[in-house]
Design a protein around this motif. Sequence first.
Motif, PDB file in Angstrom:
ATOM      1  N   GLY A 146      81.903 -18.669  34.867  1.00 26.85           N
ATOM      2  CA  GLY A 146      81.003 -18.329  34.079  1.00 26.85           C
ATOM      3  C   GLY A 146      81.391 -18.176  32.319  1.00 26.85           C
ATOM      4  O   GLY A 146      80.524 -18.565  31.663  1.00 26.85           O
ATOM      5  N   SER A 147      82.481 -17.769  32.224  1.00 25.37           N
ATOM      6  CA  SER A 147      82.722 -17.650  30.801  1.00 25.37           C
ATOM      7  C   SER A 147      82.976 -18.971  30.080  1.00 25.37           C
ATOM      8  O   SER A 147      82.372 -19.015  28.960  1.00 25.37           O
ATOM      9  CB  SER A 147      84.159 -16.732  30.301  1.00 25.37           C
ATOM     10  OG  SER A 147      85.266 -17.157  31.315  1.00 25.37           O
ATOM     11  N   ALA A 148      83.634 -19.729  30.704  1.00 25.07           N
ATOM     12  CA  ALA A 148      83.821 -21.143  30.270  1.00 25.07           C
ATOM     13  C   ALA A 148      82.329 -21.978  29.959  1.00 25.07           C
ATOM     14  O   ALA A 148      82.145 -22.436  28.944  1.00 25.07           O
ATOM     15  CB  ALA A 148      84.705 -22.011  30.924  1.00 25.07           C
ATOM     16  N   ARG A 149      81.538 -21.889  31.133  1.00 18.56           N
ATOM     17  CA  ARG A 149      80.424 -22.718  30.987  1.00 18.56           C
ATOM     18  C   ARG A 149      79.405 -22.148  30.014  1.00 18.56           C
ATOM     19  O   ARG A 149      78.675 -22.781  29.372  1.00 18.56           O
ATOM     20  CB  ARG A 149      79.807 -22.876  32.424  1.00 18.56           C
ATOM     21  CG  ARG A 149      80.554 -23.819  33.405  1.00 18.56           C
ATOM     22  CD  ARG A 149      79.643 -24.071  34.525  1.00 18.56           C
ATOM     23  NE  ARG A 149      80.578 -24.999  35.439  1.00 18.56           N
ATOM     24  CZ  ARG A 149      81.237 -24.652  36.343  1.00 18.56           C
ATOM     25  NH1 ARG A 149      81.342 -23.511  36.746  1.00 18.56           N
ATOM     26  NH2 ARG A 149      82.015 -25.607  36.863  1.00 18.56           N
ATOM     27  N   LEU A 150      79.222 -20.684  29.939  1.00 16.64           N
ATOM     28  CA  LEU A 150      78.223 -20.124  29.064  1.00 16.64           C
ATOM     29  C   LEU A 150      78.833 -20.550  27.774  1.00 16.64           C
ATOM     30  O   LEU A 150      77.924 -20.520  27.000  1.00 16.64           O
ATOM     31  CB  LEU A 150      78.350 -18.611  29.469  1.00 16.64           C
ATOM     32  CG  LEU A 150      77.640 -17.630  28.501  1.00 16.64           C
ATOM     33  CD1 LEU A 150      75.915 -17.960  28.922  1.00 16.64           C
ATOM     34  CD2 LEU A 150      77.755 -16.246  28.943  1.00 16.64           C
ATOM     35  N   THR A 151      80.029 -20.226  27.510  1.00 18.44           N
ATOM     36  CA  THR A 151      80.492 -20.604  25.888  1.00 18.44           C
ATOM     37  C   THR A 151      79.983 -21.990  25.553  1.00 18.44           C
ATOM     38  O   THR A 151      79.491 -22.260  24.301  1.00 18.44           O
ATOM     39  CB  THR A 151      81.911 -20.445  26.044  1.00 18.44           C
ATOM     40  OG1 THR A 151      82.267 -19.017  26.334  1.00 18.44           O
ATOM     41  CG2 THR A 151      82.379 -20.692  24.640  1.00 18.44           C
ATOM     42  N   ARG A 152      80.028 -22.968  26.583  1.00 21.59           N
ATOM     43  CA  ARG A 152      79.761 -24.297  26.343  1.00 21.59           C
ATOM     44  C   ARG A 152      78.328 -24.513  26.208  1.00 21.59           C
ATOM     45  O   ARG A 152      77.672 -25.522  25.356  1.00 21.59           O
ATOM     46  CB  ARG A 152      80.270 -25.091  27.266  1.00 21.59           C
ATOM     47  CG  ARG A 152      81.851 -25.520  27.141  1.00 21.59           C
ATOM     48  CD  ARG A 152      82.587 -26.096  28.546  1.00 21.59           C
ATOM     49  NE  ARG A 152      83.860 -26.557  28.031  1.00 21.59           N
ATOM     50  CZ  ARG A 152      84.950 -25.725  28.235  1.00 21.59           C
ATOM     51  NH1 ARG A 152      84.784 -24.475  28.155  1.00 21.59           N
ATOM     52  NH2 ARG A 152      86.078 -26.000  27.919  1.00 21.59           N
ATOM     53  N   CYS A 153      77.786 -23.505  26.608  1.00 21.40           N
ATOM     54  CA  CYS A 153      76.116 -23.713  26.779  1.00 21.40           C
ATOM     55  C   CYS A 153      75.680 -22.953  25.545  1.00 21.40           C
ATOM     56  O   CYS A 153      74.809 -23.728  24.951  1.00 21.40           O
ATOM     57  CB  CYS A 153      75.473 -22.805  28.056  1.00 21.40           C
ATOM     58  SG  CYS A 153      73.734 -23.176  28.370  1.00 21.40           S
ATOM     59  N   VAL A 154      75.929 -21.797  25.163  1.00 23.10           N
ATOM     60  CA  VAL A 154      75.418 -20.915  24.184  1.00 23.10           C
ATOM     61  C   VAL A 154      76.305 -20.727  22.917  1.00 23.10           C
ATOM     62  O   VAL A 154      75.889 -20.153  22.010  1.00 23.10           O
ATOM     63  CB  VAL A 154      74.778 -19.751  24.649  1.00 23.10           C
ATOM     64  CG1 VAL A 154      73.695 -19.812  25.678  1.00 23.10           C
ATOM     65  CG2 VAL A 154      75.758 -18.664  25.023  1.00 23.10           C
ATOM     66  N   GLY A 155      77.370 -21.025  23.099  1.00 24.85           N
ATOM     67  CA  GLY A 155      78.267 -20.903  21.845  1.00 24.85           C
ATOM     68  C   GLY A 155      79.260 -19.743  22.071  1.00 24.85           C
ATOM     69  O   GLY A 155      78.994 -18.793  23.105  1.00 24.85           O
ATOM     70  N   ARG A 156      80.471 -19.638  21.309  1.00 23.07           N
ATOM     71  CA  ARG A 156      81.271 -18.497  21.550  1.00 23.07           C
ATOM     72  C   ARG A 156      80.766 -17.137  21.296  1.00 23.07           C
ATOM     73  O   ARG A 156      80.780 -16.036  22.109  1.00 23.07           O
ATOM     74  CB  ARG A 156      82.474 -18.801  20.755  1.00 23.07           C
ATOM     75  CG  ARG A 156      83.512 -17.676  20.851  1.00 23.07           C
ATOM     76  CD  ARG A 156      84.697 -17.968  19.825  1.00 23.07           C
ATOM     77  NE  ARG A 156      84.402 -17.610  18.522  1.00 23.07           N
ATOM     78  CZ  ARG A 156      85.192 -17.836  17.294  1.00 23.07           C
ATOM     79  NH1 ARG A 156      86.236 -17.976  17.708  1.00 23.07           N
ATOM     80  NH2 ARG A 156      84.532 -17.660  15.961  1.00 23.07           N
ATOM     81  N   ASP A 157      80.138 -17.033  20.052  1.00 21.27           N
ATOM     82  CA  ASP A 157      79.427 -15.729  19.740  1.00 21.27           C
ATOM     83  C   ASP A 157      78.436 -15.203  20.795  1.00 21.27           C
ATOM     84  O   ASP A 157      78.553 -13.943  20.709  1.00 21.27           O
ATOM     85  CB  ASP A 157      78.916 -15.820  18.280  1.00 21.27           C
ATOM     86  CG  ASP A 157      79.738 -16.139  17.077  1.00 21.27           C
ATOM     87  OD1 ASP A 157      81.300 -16.229  17.504  1.00 21.27           O
ATOM     88  OD2 ASP A 157      79.557 -16.548  16.055  1.00 21.27           O
ATOM     89  N   ARG A 158      77.529 -15.992  20.970  1.00 22.49           N
ATOM     90  CA  ARG A 158      76.491 -15.391  21.841  1.00 22.49           C
ATOM     91  C   ARG A 158      77.173 -15.230  23.360  1.00 22.49           C
ATOM     92  O   ARG A 158      76.854 -14.238  23.903  1.00 22.49           O
ATOM     93  CB  ARG A 158      75.469 -16.520  22.214  1.00 22.49           C
ATOM     94  CG  ARG A 158      74.660 -16.546  20.917  1.00 22.49           C
ATOM     95  CD  ARG A 158      73.543 -17.389  20.871  1.00 22.49           C
ATOM     96  NE  ARG A 158      72.601 -17.468  19.919  1.00 22.49           N
ATOM     97  CZ  ARG A 158      72.037 -18.461  19.263  1.00 22.49           C
ATOM     98  NH1 ARG A 158      72.220 -19.784  19.629  1.00 22.49           N
ATOM     99  NH2 ARG A 158      71.321 -18.129  18.315  1.00 22.49           N
ATOM    100  N   ALA A 159      77.855 -15.925  23.690  1.00 23.55           N
ATOM    101  CA  ALA A 159      78.954 -15.723  25.100  1.00 23.55           C
ATOM    102  C   ALA A 159      79.446 -14.368  24.869  1.00 23.55           C
ATOM    103  O   ALA A 159      79.432 -13.483  25.977  1.00 23.55           O
ATOM    104  CB  ALA A 159      79.790 -16.956  25.236  1.00 23.55           C
TER     105      ALA A 159
END
Length: 261
Positions: A146-159
């Motif tokens: 989840g942390s990896a895919r969410l970061t790739r999806c919405v960017g580091r700051d939003r994740a």
Amino acid sequence: MSSPLLSERRDGVLVLTHQAAPWNRMGFAYMDALEAAVDEAARDPQVRALLLTAEGEANFSVGMDLKELLLHSAARGGAEAVLDQRLRVLRKIELLDKPSVVTLFGFCLGGGLELPLACHFRLAASEGAQIGLPELELGTVPAWGGSARLTRCVGRDRALDLILRRRKIDGAEALRIGLVHSLHPLAQLKSAAFELARELAAQPRPSVAGVLRCVVGAEHLPLADALAVERQAVLACRDSGNQDEGLHAFLDKRRPQFPVP
């Protein structure tokens, strides 16, 4: 005991419905059935797209069945083996050369968001959705990618904002930050998701598979390697006859009739 996963085929779409309402916890039996269904979809040429959803209108899923994990993971080889299977199943969905669509409504928490993040298209309810990765409430971190895919999806700051603050966002915010592709009234969400899956299933199969290999499979490759993957996809379309038919149809000003794979 009935299966927690209902499998139906319609118009080239394999519809997979989680049947454990109202919470739709993702227990061992569900993940076993989901993995088997994804493997079958990969082999079956009649399946051209997947739709993942859940019964009712209460919740897509609150994630892993934590009680089952605590009490019965030893029989499955331990907690590590349980997590390994979930990572494996989500990666199979992500790398499948057939597009996947998923519905988000009600609680979509923990694994209930990590599974959608592995899908290619995410549609959310315009009302009532609560979407997030609140694993810090349990003293842990997202464990199914989840942390990896969410970061790739919405960017580091939003994740970081979502995970570290344990935020649960609604469909409108999920759309605004790019977490989902579109919003639909809850009563229309599943039909909209099926129409999208059917649209994707109607596209020329080798071309769809090629796009998924280029965009998803080669996403993190160096540019030269990604371009090589794209060239292979172009050649596969040519060899399938799709490219010739598409070009002739364009020149003849008619709708293409792509060969059925």
